[in-house]
Design a protein around this motif. Structure first.
Motif, PDB file in Angstrom:
ATOM      1  N   MET A   1     -86.800 -48.381  32.416  1.00 55.18           N
ATOM      2  CA  MET A   1     -85.589 -49.051  32.838  1.00 55.18           C
ATOM      3  C   MET A   1     -84.468 -48.014  32.934  1.00 55.18           C
ATOM      4  SD  MET A   1     -83.818 -52.546  31.430  1.00 55.18           S
ATOM      5  CE  MET A   1     -83.997 -52.355  29.715  1.00 55.18           C
ATOM      6  N   PRO A   2     -84.226 -47.480  34.149  1.00 58.82           N
ATOM      7  CA  PRO A   2     -83.253 -46.402  34.311  1.00 58.82           C
ATOM      8  C   PRO A   2     -81.827 -46.778  33.923  1.00 58.82           C
ATOM      9  CG  PRO A   2     -84.414 -46.844  36.378  1.00 58.82           C
ATOM     10  CD  PRO A   2     -84.885 -47.828  35.375  1.00 58.82           C
ATOM     11  N   ILE A   3     -81.436 -48.048  34.114  1.00 58.60           N
ATOM     12  CA  ILE A   3     -80.076 -48.433  33.753  1.00 58.60           C
ATOM     13  C   ILE A   3     -79.874 -48.337  32.244  1.00 58.60           C
ATOM     14  CG2 ILE A   3     -80.458 -50.918  33.555  1.00 58.60           C
ATOM     15  CD1 ILE A   3     -77.703 -51.188  35.006  1.00 58.60           C
ATOM     16  N   ALA A   4     -80.915 -48.608  31.476  1.00 63.50           N
ATOM     17  CA  ALA A   4     -80.816 -48.513  30.018  1.00 63.50           C
ATOM     18  C   ALA A   4     -80.586 -47.065  29.596  1.00 63.50           C
ATOM     19  CB  ALA A   4     -82.071 -49.053  29.360  1.00 63.50           C
ATOM     20  N   ASP A   5     -81.203 -46.136  30.295  1.00 65.19           N
ATOM     21  CA  ASP A   5     -81.015 -44.728  29.962  1.00 65.19           C
ATOM     22  C   ASP A   5     -79.564 -44.304  30.145  1.00 65.19           C
ATOM     23  OD1 ASP A   5     -83.696 -44.600  29.442  1.00 65.19           O
ATOM     24  OD2 ASP A   5     -84.221 -43.780  31.404  1.00 65.19           O
ATOM     25  N   LYS A   6     -78.858 -44.974  31.038  1.00 70.22           N
ATOM     26  CA  LYS A   6     -77.465 -44.626  31.288  1.00 70.22           C
ATOM     27  C   LYS A   6     -76.496 -45.402  30.391  1.00 70.22           C
ATOM     28  CE  LYS A   6     -78.472 -43.389  36.000  1.00 70.22           C
ATOM     29  NZ  LYS A   6     -78.426 -43.761  37.385  1.00 70.22           N
ATOM     30  N   LEU A   7     -76.870 -46.599  29.998  1.00 63.18           N
ATOM     31  CA  LEU A   7     -75.947 -47.443  29.231  1.00 63.18           C
ATOM     32  C   LEU A   7     -76.136 -47.356  27.717  1.00 63.18           C
ATOM     33  CD1 LEU A   7     -75.820 -50.690  31.403  1.00 63.18           C
ATOM     34  CD2 LEU A   7     -74.163 -48.844  31.293  1.00 63.18           C
ATOM     35  N   VAL A   8     -77.337 -47.064  27.246  1.00 62.84           N
ATOM     36  CA  VAL A   8     -77.600 -46.987  25.808  1.00 62.84           C
ATOM     37  C   VAL A   8     -77.473 -45.526  25.380  1.00 62.84           C
ATOM     38  CG1 VAL A   8     -79.285 -47.376  23.984  1.00 62.84           C
ATOM     39  CG2 VAL A   8     -79.126 -48.980  25.879  1.00 62.84           C
ATOM     40  N   LEU A   9     -76.626 -45.288  24.410  1.00 61.73           N
ATOM     41  CA  LEU A   9     -76.420 -43.920  23.944  1.00 61.73           C
ATOM     42  C   LEU A   9     -77.631 -43.405  23.177  1.00 61.73           C
ATOM     43  CD1 LEU A   9     -72.749 -43.904  22.624  1.00 61.73           C
ATOM     44  CD2 LEU A   9     -73.609 -43.101  24.806  1.00 61.73           C
ATOM     45  N   SER A  10     -77.969 -42.157  23.413  1.00 60.67           N
ATOM     46  CA  SER A  10     -79.052 -41.515  22.667  1.00 60.67           C
ATOM     47  C   SER A  10     -78.569 -41.010  21.318  1.00 60.67           C
ATOM     48  CB  SER A  10     -79.622 -40.348  23.477  1.00 60.67           C
ATOM     49  OG  SER A  10     -80.181 -40.821  24.667  1.00 60.67           O
ATOM     50  N   ARG A  11     -77.271 -40.944  21.160  1.00 63.10           N
ATOM     51  CA  ARG A  11     -76.682 -40.461  19.910  1.00 63.10           C
ATOM     52  C   ARG A  11     -77.048 -41.406  18.760  1.00 63.10           C
ATOM     53  NH1 ARG A  11     -71.191 -40.902  21.039  1.00 63.10           N
ATOM     54  NH2 ARG A  11     -71.053 -42.781  19.798  1.00 63.10           N
ATOM     55  N   GLN A  12     -77.414 -40.840  17.648  1.00 66.04           N
ATOM     56  CA  GLN A  12     -77.753 -41.548  16.412  1.00 66.04           C
ATOM     57  C   GLN A  12     -78.878 -42.559  16.612  1.00 66.04           C
ATOM     58  OE1 GLN A  12     -73.965 -43.038  15.012  1.00 66.04           O
ATOM     59  NE2 GLN A  12     -73.541 -41.099  13.978  1.00 66.04           N
ATOM     60  N   ARG A  13     -79.931 -42.132  17.296  1.00 64.30           N
ATOM     61  CA  ARG A  13     -81.087 -43.002  17.538  1.00 64.30           C
ATOM     62  C   ARG A  13     -81.770 -43.408  16.236  1.00 64.30           C
ATOM     63  NH1 ARG A  13     -81.284 -46.258  21.150  1.00 64.30           N
ATOM     64  NH2 ARG A  13     -83.431 -46.619  20.597  1.00 64.30           N
ATOM     65  N   HIS A  14     -81.651 -42.590  15.210  1.00 68.15           N
ATOM     66  CA  HIS A  14     -82.301 -42.906  13.941  1.00 68.15           C
ATOM     67  C   HIS A  14     -81.696 -44.140  13.274  1.00 68.15           C
ATOM     68  CE1 HIS A  14     -78.825 -40.511  12.783  1.00 68.15           C
ATOM     69  NE2 HIS A  14     -78.938 -41.014  11.569  1.00 68.15           N
ATOM     70  N   LEU A  15     -80.520 -44.570  13.716  1.00 78.65           N
ATOM     71  CA  LEU A  15     -79.881 -45.758  13.148  1.00 78.65           C
ATOM     72  C   LEU A  15     -80.091 -47.002  14.013  1.00 78.65           C
ATOM     73  CD1 LEU A  15     -76.453 -44.285  11.954  1.00 78.65           C
ATOM     74  CD2 LEU A  15     -78.493 -44.764  10.593  1.00 78.65           C
ATOM     75  N   LYS A  16     -80.865 -46.873  15.089  1.00 76.73           N
ATOM     76  CA  LYS A  16     -81.013 -47.982  16.034  1.00 76.73           C
ATOM     77  C   LYS A  16     -82.465 -48.399  16.163  1.00 76.73           C
ATOM     78  CE  LYS A  16     -77.121 -46.342  18.772  1.00 76.73           C
ATOM     79  NZ  LYS A  16     -76.685 -45.885  20.088  1.00 76.73           N
TER      80      LYS A  16
END
Length: 193
Positions: free
Chosen positions: A1-16
């Protein structure tokens, strides 16, 4: 889902949790629509007043867009760790001090979320006795945004508390260049691929 790659931040993935990424995308799209709607109705309100034929119902629509954008935006910002947190203070700490600060901050936010849900719901119920003019819509239609926002803020705060407890809060972030080109589902906690 390419839109998710643009809208969801990759920062702090360990908390998500990945399961909430879809919810974040949906909420980000809703915020964009609300912001566009707010801007458009303000422009139409100005134009119609300038030409001497104001559309009075536009003020109701504008305030609805604004209120929902603020409260839904606060929930999204909580998930993105961009709002309601003293992140600069907590990120300056390490070890047990960082863990204590992160937990204290999130417990305060959880308390605020509880108050938003509880008192927002009470306000929502009372809002059926007051009406907006000129449409005579119950003002509860505006107050509904408050407990919804509180529920989402609480949900995202619990997500961060659980993941912070299990994985820790202090993880080095990958370089910005890597975050810009890497899809969110390929990043592992700690910044590696």
């Amino acid at each position: 889902m390419p839109i998710a790659d643009k809208l969801v931040l990759s920062r702090q993935r360990h908390l998500k949790w990945a399961a909430f990424d879809v919810l974040e995308v949906i909420l980000m799209i809703i915020c964009g629509v609300l912001l566009f709607g707010f801007s458009t109705t303000v422009m139409f309100d100005i134009v119609t007043r300038t030409i001497g034929h104001p559309w009075l119902w536009l003020q109701e629509v504008t305030s609805t867009f604004f209120i929902y954008a603020v409260f839904i935006g606060a929930a999204v910002a909580t998930r993105r760790n961009d709002h309601l947190y003293l992140t600069a203070f907590a990120e300056a700490l390490h070890g047990k001090a960082r863990i204590i600060a992160e937990f204290l901050i999130r417990f305060v936010v959880l308390g605020v979320a509880f108050c938003l849900v509880y008192f927002g719901y009470i306000n929502f119920l009372r809002g059926f006795s007051s009406f907006r003019m000129p449409s005579l819509t119950p003002i509860a239609s505006l107050y509904a945004a408050i407990p919804i926002s509180g529920f989402l803020i609480g949900l995202f705060t619990v997500e961060q508390l659980v993941n912070g407890w299990r994985k820790g809060f202090d993880h080095p972030e990958p370089p910005e260049e890597l975050l810009a080109i890497t899809p969110i589902n390929t990043l592992k906690p700690g910044g590696g691929r």
